[in-house]
Scaffold this active site. Sequence first.
Site, mmCIF file in Angstrom:
data_model
loop_
_atom_site.group_PDB
_atom_site.id
_atom_site.type_symbol
_atom_site.label_atom_id
_atom_site.label_comp_id
_atom_site.label_asym_id
_atom_site.label_seq_id
_atom_site.Cartn_x
_atom_site.Cartn_y
_atom_site.Cartn_z
ATOM 1 N N ASP A 165 -9.616 1.970 -4.333
ATOM 2 C CA ASP A 165 -8.675 1.870 -3.210
ATOM 3 C C ASP A 165 -7.859 3.156 -3.153
ATOM 4 O O ASP A 165 -8.425 4.229 -3.066
ATOM 5 C CB ASP A 165 -7.827 0.606 -3.379
ATOM 6 C CG ASP A 165 -7.195 0.113 -2.087
ATOM 7 O OD1 ASP A 165 -6.853 0.942 -1.232
ATOM 8 O OD2 ASP A 165 -7.016 -1.110 -1.936
ATOM 9 N N GLU B 280 0.833 -1.207 0.000
ATOM 10 C CA GLU B 280 0.000 0.000 0.000
ATOM 11 C C GLU B 280 0.867 1.256 0.000
ATOM 12 O O GLU B 280 2.086 1.203 0.197
ATOM 13 C CB GLU B 280 -0.897 0.038 1.255
ATOM 14 C CG GLU B 280 -2.293 -0.505 1.061
ATOM 15 C CD GLU B 280 -3.201 0.421 0.262
ATOM 16 O OE1 GLU B 280 -2.715 1.465 -0.245
ATOM 17 O OE2 GLU B 280 -4.396 0.117 0.146
ATOM 18 N N ASN C 13 -9.806 5.040 2.576
ATOM 19 C CA ASN C 13 -8.743 4.744 1.624
ATOM 20 C C ASN C 13 -8.213 6.004 0.964
ATOM 21 O O ASN C 13 -7.812 6.930 1.632
ATOM 22 C CB ASN C 13 -9.204 3.686 0.620
ATOM 23 C CG ASN C 13 -8.585 2.333 0.904
ATOM 24 O OD1 ASN C 13 -7.394 2.230 1.149
ATOM 25 N ND2 ASN C 13 -9.390 1.281 0.880
#
Length: 281
Positions: free
Chosen positions: A192, A16, A144
């Site tokens: 996302d 991420e 997110n």
Amino acid sequence: MTAYEVAVRAAASLGEGPTWDPAADRLIWVDVLGSRVHTYDPATGRRTVRTTDQHLGAAKPRTGGGLVLNLRDGVGLLDPDGTFRWLHHEPVPGRRANDAAVAPDGSLWAGTMRYDEAAGGGTLSRLTADGAVETVLPSVAVSNGIGWSPDGSRLYYVDSPTRRIDVFDLDGERAVNRRPLAEIEEGAGFPDGLTVDAEGCVWVALWDGGAVRRYTPDGDLDRVLLLPAPRTTACAFGGPDLTDLYITTARIGLDRPHPVSGSLLVVPGAGKGLPQPAFAG
């Protein structure tokens, strides 16, 4: 399929938060559930990996060096010499950190979520260098992607289960007038992490979509990058000219992950990014 390269071959459980650090000419990204902060220098190929004591959602550069970390139990500061201290400590059972981003004014906008992804269990907060905290959104599910328009007048935001990219107007430090910019259709995955380019367009990674999409400031879809890793998680422009799009991916929950799932991917020359500010603390 999009012409991509594997920048860093890895097996991250939940890669991420890619962020270009211009002061060090390197990309920073994290493995949320692996509790690791990765750095990558594309000019030399040099990589570093640092393990944290907790799951973390993001690691961002600081103006004075070191990193600000969005951790399970709050936001912490990591100095260049490795010294750690909490900026804001707020443990909540069953909750962890998720994505975060630094605003044009140097504040950190940090998201949280419950491990079970329960609706209303997450938040979005704004933190300043002195540790002051303001709750921007008190009740979200999976906080997110966060990004700002080039002129700083708009905030883009993703609460993944809504399937939307939302846009706010910014009134000073306040985010107002929330409305949908774009909605991801059923079967195309969930939005996302995101980044905003120099033309004001929003690039969003699609979890379970194996793609990154680019939307105009009016919400029109104008480009799709298809990728072999089904769980694309976030994207950011990097490199000296901010023209290479780096994309993080995840392996978690996949019975047969693609060989590049969990790796850091890059699409050279994908567009032109915006310089990202460092946290002012």
